[in-house]
Design a protein around this motif. Structure first.
Motif, PDB file in Angstrom:
ATOM      1  N   ILE A   6       0.832  -1.205   0.000  1.00  0.00           N
ATOM      2  CA  ILE A   6       0.000   0.000   0.000  1.00  0.00           C
ATOM      3  C   ILE A   6       0.871   1.261   0.000  1.00  0.00           C
ATOM      4  N   ILE A   7       1.927   1.274   0.801  1.00  0.00           N
ATOM      5  CA  ILE A   7       2.821   2.434   0.823  1.00  0.00           C
ATOM      6  C   ILE A   7       3.480   2.629  -0.542  1.00  0.00           C
ATOM      7  N   THR A   8       3.929   1.544  -1.144  1.00  0.00           N
ATOM      8  CA  THR A   8       4.554   1.631  -2.469  1.00  0.00           C
ATOM      9  C   THR A   8       3.551   2.140  -3.496  1.00  0.00           C
ATOM     10  N   GLY A   9       2.324   1.647  -3.439  1.00  0.00           N
ATOM     11  CA  GLY A   9       1.281   2.137  -4.342  1.00  0.00           C
ATOM     12  C   GLY A   9       1.056   3.629  -4.159  1.00  0.00           C
ATOM     13  N   GLY A  10       1.018   4.074  -2.917  1.00  0.00           N
ATOM     14  CA  GLY A  10       0.849   5.498  -2.644  1.00  0.00           C
ATOM     15  C   GLY A  10       2.011   6.328  -3.167  1.00  0.00           C
ATOM     16  N   ILE A  11       3.215   5.829  -2.966  1.00  0.00           N
ATOM     17  CA  ILE A  11       4.403   6.554  -3.449  1.00  0.00           C
ATOM     18  C   ILE A  11       4.415   6.614  -4.978  1.00  0.00           C
ATOM     19  N   LEU A  12       4.105   5.503  -5.636  1.00  0.00           N
ATOM     20  CA  LEU A  12       4.055   5.507  -7.101  1.00  0.00           C
ATOM     21  C   LEU A  12       2.988   6.475  -7.611  1.00  0.00           C
ATOM     22  N   GLY A  13       1.844   6.516  -6.926  1.00  0.00           N
ATOM     23  CA  GLY A  13       0.787   7.452  -7.316  1.00  0.00           C
ATOM     24  C   GLY A  13       1.222   8.893  -7.129  1.00  0.00           C
ATOM     25  N   LEU A  14       1.806   9.194  -5.985  1.00  0.00           N
ATOM     26  CA  LEU A  14       2.305  10.538  -5.711  1.00  0.00           C
ATOM     27  C   LEU A  14       3.336  10.952  -6.757  1.00  0.00           C
ATOM     28  N   LEU A  15       4.286  10.069  -7.025  1.00  0.00           N
ATOM     29  CA  LEU A  15       5.317  10.378  -8.010  1.00  0.00           C
ATOM     30  C   LEU A  15       4.739  10.572  -9.406  1.00  0.00           C
ATOM     31  N   SER A  16       3.699   9.832  -9.743  1.00  0.00           N
ATOM     32  CA  SER A  16       3.113   9.997 -11.077  1.00  0.00           C
ATOM     33  C   SER A  16       2.471  11.374 -11.214  1.00  0.00           C
ATOM     34  N   VAL A  17       1.872  11.881 -10.149  1.00  0.00           N
ATOM     35  CA  VAL A  17       1.300  13.233 -10.192  1.00  0.00           C
ATOM     36  C   VAL A  17       2.418  14.265 -10.323  1.00  0.00           C
ATOM     37  N   ILE A  18       3.465  14.112  -9.532  1.00  0.00           N
ATOM     38  CA  ILE A  18       4.591  15.055  -9.577  1.00  0.00           C
ATOM     39  C   ILE A  18       5.276  15.014 -10.943  1.00  0.00           C
ATOM     40  N   ILE A  19       5.554  13.810 -11.425  1.00  0.00           N
ATOM     41  CA  ILE A  19       6.232  13.658 -12.718  1.00  0.00           C
ATOM     42  C   ILE A  19       5.349  14.177 -13.848  1.00  0.00           C
ATOM     43  N   GLY A  42       3.974   6.954 -20.015  1.00  0.00           N
ATOM     44  CA  GLY A  42       4.681   6.417 -18.855  1.00  0.00           C
ATOM     45  C   GLY A  42       4.018   6.828 -17.553  1.00  0.00           C
ATOM     46  N   VAL A  43       3.613   8.094 -17.458  1.00  0.00           N
ATOM     47  CA  VAL A  43       2.932   8.601 -16.252  1.00  0.00           C
ATOM     48  C   VAL A  43       1.609   7.863 -16.044  1.00  0.00           C
ATOM     49  N   ARG A  44       0.845   7.723 -17.115  1.00  0.00           N
ATOM     50  CA  ARG A  44      -0.473   7.070 -17.032  1.00  0.00           C
ATOM     51  C   ARG A  44      -0.343   5.625 -16.554  1.00  0.00           C
ATOM     52  N   TYR A  45       0.589   4.887 -17.133  1.00  0.00           N
ATOM     53  CA  TYR A  45       0.762   3.490 -16.727  1.00  0.00           C
ATOM     54  C   TYR A  45       1.303   3.372 -15.304  1.00  0.00           C
TER      55      TYR A  45
END
Length: 131
Positions: A6-19, A42-45
């Protein structure tokens, strides 16, 4: 393991918004429109798979071993797929030629597909409470 997923999913989601925001505002004047579209893929996936990890981590009906396997397949897949796409889309901005590692893009995609497949196949093993 669920907390880690769950933490990794949250971090990947956060990073996708930032990126994604960085691409929309910082990269747009520096790379072609086609490269922006590639970058956004790449961001979308990455976001799709962040949401998948949030689901997998919170799914009490999936066995821990399947969650762990899905987690690693998706995480490595996102790093290879989205990471290589980010590099390929911004290739003109760096001294490193990301085309030399372009082969990892489909490998990352395949790992993500296998993660989805394992999750779907796990659903067939669920017991139906309604008979």
């Amino acid at each position: 393991m669920e907390k880690k997923i769950i933490i990794t999913g949250g971090i990947l989601g956060l990073l996708s918004v930032i990126i994604g925001a960085f691409a929309a505002h910082g990269l747009k004047p520096l790379i072609s429109a086609e490269s922006i579209q590639t970058f956004e893929t790449g961001v979308r996936y990455q976001m799709y798979h962040a949401l998948l990890l949030l689901f997998v981590g919170g799914a009490s009906f999936l066995p821990k071993a399947k969650k762990t396997l899905i987690f690693y397949l998706v995480l490595i897949g996102v790093i290879l797929f989205s990471g290589s796409i980010y590099g390929l889309a911004t290739n003109v901005l760096t001294a490193f030629d990301f085309r030399t590692i372009g082969l990892v893009t489909p490998i990352g995609g395949l790992l993500m597909i296998i993660g989805w497949l394992i999750m779907i196949l796990s659903f067939f093993n669920l017991k139906n409470d309604n008979g």
